[in-house]
Write an enzyme that holds these catalytic residues in place. Structure first.
Site, PDB file in Angstrom:
ATOM      1  N   GLU A 208       0.853  -1.186   0.000  1.00 37.88           N
ATOM      2  CA  GLU A 208       0.000   0.000   0.000  1.00 37.88           C
ATOM      3  C   GLU A 208       0.880   1.224   0.000  1.00 37.88           C
ATOM      4  O   GLU A 208       2.105   1.131   0.194  1.00 37.88           O
ATOM      5  CB  GLU A 208      -0.945  -0.007   1.204  1.00 37.88           C
ATOM      6  N   HIS A 246       7.304   8.810   5.589  1.00 37.53           N
ATOM      7  CA  HIS A 246       7.914   9.679   6.588  1.00 37.53           C
ATOM      8  C   HIS A 246       9.298  10.110   6.106  1.00 37.53           C
ATOM      9  O   HIS A 246       9.844   9.588   5.135  1.00 37.53           O
ATOM     10  CB  HIS A 246       7.987   8.992   7.951  1.00 37.53           C
TER      11      HIS A 246
END
Length: 303
Positions: A208, A246
Site C-alpha cells: 500500500e 515519513h
C-alpha cells in the site's frame, strides 16, 4: 514451515478484550493454545485454556512454548514480549496496535540479538490454512494450498485470501507484517522464509502507499528470490498532494536510488515493473496471474 499444528502457543493478555476474542478463535481452529497470561486472573479458565498471572508460572506446567501471541494493551506489550523472549520463545506475534515507537525499537533490538521472529504490531497475525492460526485472521476465508500471501494490511490480506479461495487457489500461509509505523519483521524476511518453504509455489505480496517497504521488497525479489511473485498495491487512486511516507523513508529512498517519489503508488508499481514482477490492477485480477505463473513457473527471467 516453522509453524505447525504441534506448535505450543500462549496468549499474553488473554483476559483483555482482544485476548478474549483471539484465544478462543485460535483454539477453535485447532491451534495448540496451552495457556494464557493475564496478571490478576491466575487460576481462571477461558474456553478450556488455563490462565496464569505470569509466564514463569505457566512454563513448569505446560513445558516449552513455541510461540506467543500478544493481545495486551499497547503500553504493556513491550513487557509481555520481553517476558516471552526471556522465557526462550522465539516466535512473537503482536496483535496489539499503537505500541509506542521507542518500545518497538527496544523490542526489535532484543529480537535481533536473540534471533526471535517478531510479527506486528497492529497485525492480525499468521495463519497456515488448515493447520494453525496465530492471531485473528477470519479462518473461513482461507483454504490450504500453495500461494504464500504477505501483506502490510489486515483487511486486504483477508480480501485477497478470499479472492484466491473463491478461485480455487489455496494458500500456504497468510501473514500481515503489521500496520504501525515500526514493525518487527519485513517483507524481505518473509520473502526469504517463503522462498525456502516447500509448500509455497507462488508468492503474492500486497502493499500500500506510504513508506518504502514495497520498493525494498521489489529490489530484494530481483536480487534473491527465484519463486514467482505477484504484487498488488492498494491506494493507487489516493489523491496526490501530501506525502504518505515519513522523512526517514524519503532519505532512505535517495540513498537506495528508489527515486524522489518514494511512498507513492507510482513509485511502488515502477519498482516492481523494474524487477519484472507482475502487478495486479485490482484484487480480482490476482487469481488469473497466479494461475498463469503456476503453469509457467520459470516465467521471470534472471535480472
Amino acid at each position: 514451515m516453522i509453524f505447525t499444528p504441534a506448535s505450543k502457543v500462549i496468549v499474553q493478555g488473554i483476559m483483555e478484550p482482544l485476548g478474549i476474542t483471539c484465544a478462543p478463535l485460535m483454539k477453535a481452529y485447532g491451534t495448540h493454545v496451552v495457556a494464557g497470561i493475564s496478571p490478576g486472573f491466575g487460576g481462571q479458565i477461558l474456553k478450556g485454556i488455563p490462565v496464569f498471572d505470569m509466564l514463569e508460572q505457566a512454563i513448569p506446567i505446560v513445558g516449552t512454548i513455541d510461540a506467543a501471541v500478544i493481545c495486551t494493551p499497547p503500553y504493556a506489550a513491550l513487557d509481555a514480549a520481553l517476558e516471552a523472549i526471556a522465557a526462550g520463545i522465539r516466535q512473537v506475534i503482536l496483535i496489539s496496535q499503537g505500541i509506542p515507537p521507542l518500545d518497538m525499537v527496544h523490542l526489535i533490538r532484543k529480537a535481533e540479538a536473540t534471533e526471535t521472529l517478531l510479527v506486528g504490531p497492529n497485525s492480525p497475525g499468521i495463519i497456515v490454512p488448515g493447520q494453525i492460526l496465530l492471531g485473528i485472521h477470519p479462518p473461513d476465508l482461507y483454504t490450504p494450498g500453495s500461494v504464500g500471501l504477505i501483506s502490510r494490511s489486515g483487511t486486504l490480506t483477508y480480501e485477497v485470501a478470499w479472492t484466491l479461495t473463491q478461485a480455487g487457489l489455496g494458500q500456504s500461509i497468510g501473514i500481515s507484517i503489521g500496520g504501525d509505523t515500526i514493525v518487527g519483521s519485513s517483507f524481505p524476511q518473509w520473502l526469504q522464509i517463503l522462498e525456502e518453504d516447500d509448500r509455497t509455489e507462488v508468492i503474492v505480496l500486497v502493499g500500500e502507499i506510504g513508506g518504502d517497504s514495497e520498493e525494498a521488497a521489489a529490489h530484494y525479489i530481483a536480487e534473491a528470490i527465484d519463486k514467482p511473485v505477484i504484487a498488488y498495491i492498494a491506494g493507487r487512486s489516493a489523491p496526490r498532494g501530501r506525502r504518505m511516507g515519513h522523512a526517514g523513508a524519503i532519505i532512505d529512498s535517495q540513498i537506495a536510488d528508489f527515486g524522489p517519489d518514494i511512498g507513492t503508488a507510482d513509485s511502488k508499481v515502477n519498482a516492481f515493473n523494474r524487477a519484472k514482477i507482475a502487478v495486479a490492477d485490482r484484487p480480482s485480477d490476482i487469481p488469473a496471474l497466479v494461475n498463469k505463473l503456476l503453469k509457467t513457473p520459470a516465467q521471470r527471467s534472471a535480472g
